[in-house]
Design a protein around this motif. Structure first.
Motif, PDB file in Angstrom:
ATOM      1  N   ILE A  29       0.842  -1.209   0.000  1.00  0.00           N
ATOM      2  CA  ILE A  29       0.000   0.000   0.000  1.00  0.00           C
ATOM      3  C   ILE A  29       0.871   1.251   0.000  1.00  0.00           C
ATOM      4  N   LYS A  30       1.899   1.273   0.823  1.00  0.00           N
ATOM      5  CA  LYS A  30       2.791   2.434   0.882  1.00  0.00           C
ATOM      6  C   LYS A  30       3.475   2.667  -0.464  1.00  0.00           C
ATOM      7  N   PHE A  31       3.873   1.597  -1.140  1.00  0.00           N
ATOM      8  CA  PHE A  31       4.487   1.720  -2.458  1.00  0.00           C
ATOM      9  C   PHE A  31       3.507   2.347  -3.447  1.00  0.00           C
ATOM     10  N   VAL A 126       8.427   7.308   7.966  1.00  0.00           N
ATOM     11  CA  VAL A 126       7.304   6.382   7.792  1.00  0.00           C
ATOM     12  C   VAL A 126       6.293   7.053   6.870  1.00  0.00           C
ATOM     13  N   VAL A 127       5.768   6.290   5.933  1.00  0.00           N
ATOM     14  CA  VAL A 127       4.758   6.785   4.995  1.00  0.00           C
ATOM     15  C   VAL A 127       3.387   6.651   5.647  1.00  0.00           C
ATOM     16  N   ASP A 128       2.678   7.764   5.758  1.00  0.00           N
ATOM     17  CA  ASP A 128       1.307   7.767   6.276  1.00  0.00           C
ATOM     18  C   ASP A 128       0.367   8.194   5.160  1.00  0.00           C
ATOM     19  N   TYR A 129      -0.859   7.672   5.182  1.00  0.00           N
ATOM     20  CA  TYR A 129      -1.778   7.938   4.074  1.00  0.00           C
ATOM     21  C   TYR A 129      -3.256   7.970   4.465  1.00  0.00           C
ATOM     22  N   LEU A 130      -3.593   7.684   5.700  1.00  0.00           N
ATOM     23  CA  LEU A 130      -4.992   7.699   6.126  1.00  0.00           C
ATOM     24  C   LEU A 130      -5.261   8.951   6.956  1.00  0.00           C
ATOM     25  N   ASP A 131      -6.259   9.701   6.582  1.00  0.00           N
ATOM     26  CA  ASP A 131      -6.591  10.961   7.261  1.00  0.00           C
ATOM     27  C   ASP A 131      -8.073  10.978   7.597  1.00  0.00           C
ATOM     28  N   PHE A 132      -8.385  10.814   8.883  1.00  0.00           N
ATOM     29  CA  PHE A 132      -9.764  10.913   9.359  1.00  0.00           C
ATOM     30  C   PHE A 132      -9.935  12.262  10.034  1.00  0.00           C
ATOM     31  N   PRO A 140      -4.189  12.753  13.545  1.00  0.00           N
ATOM     32  CA  PRO A 140      -2.898  12.634  12.843  1.00  0.00           C
ATOM     33  C   PRO A 140      -2.942  11.507  11.807  1.00  0.00           C
ATOM     34  N   ALA A 141      -2.364  11.744  10.651  1.00  0.00           N
ATOM     35  CA  ALA A 141      -2.352  10.749   9.580  1.00  0.00           C
ATOM     36  C   ALA A 141      -1.641   9.483  10.058  1.00  0.00           C
ATOM     37  N   PHE A 142      -2.095   8.346   9.557  1.00  0.00           N
ATOM     38  CA  PHE A 142      -1.514   7.072   9.957  1.00  0.00           C
ATOM     39  C   PHE A 142      -1.591   6.086   8.804  1.00  0.00           C
TER      40      PHE A 142
END
Length: 168
Positions: A29-31, A126-132, A140-142
């Motif tokens: 997913i991060k890729f 660290v790559v974060d991509y979820l933002d609620f 904070p993005a995770f």
């Protein structure tokens, strides 16, 4: 089959397949995020009225803790992840494979920890991509690794309450 191999097969180590699945999914997913999304909040994709996908870097730990430091935290958090992974793997080796709840919890934490360690070692962040979010407040993005670590930790806490009730 040797006695030691038989013992490992019957132990919680057998559940490490779940950690591998989590690690592979997290890195994949991060890729995809890194290859297909523009960096930063201005490039976020609104999915739901309370949820965005985005691509950001986290140089710290949970909630960007220590992200403003000079870089030492990268290796500090890597060392912690290796220590926790070693400890949980040891505990899994002592648990029977049929003890699903704790083995799943430990495997979830290990898979997430190794996913974030991979990012720290390979990328330096660290790559974060979820933002609620709710209104203008953004959690904070995770990422998936953070999610599985939190779920695994919650399972351990829940189990401690379940164990207390069993002993009463």
């Amino acid at each position: 089959m040797s006695e030691q191999a038989l013992t490992l097969k019957q132990s919680g180590i057998r559940w490490l397949w779940l950690a591998v699945v989590i690690f592979v999914a997290d890195i994949a997913i991060k890729f995809v995020v890194m290859e297909n999304m523009g960096y930063g909040w201005s490039n976020r994709i609104e999915v739901l009225p309370f949820f965005n996908l985005l691509y950001v870097h986290n140089y710290g730990a949970a909630f960007s803790f220590l992200s403003d430091q000079s870089g030492w935290q990268r290796w500090f958090f890597t060392a912690i992840a290796f220590a926790v992974t070693g400890m949980l793997s040891y505990w899994m080796s002592k648990l029977p494979a049929k003890e699903k709840w704790n083995n799943i919890a430990y495997a979830m934490i290990i898979g997430g920890a190794v996913g974030n360690v991979f990012d720290r070692v390979v990328h330096g962040f660290v790559v974060d991509y979820l933002d609620f979010y709710w209104g203008t407040y953004h959690w904070p993005a995770f990422n998936l690794a953070d999610t599985t670590i939190c779920i695994g930790a919650a399972m351990i806490i829940i189990d401690s309450f379940r164990s207390e009730k069993k002993s009463d």
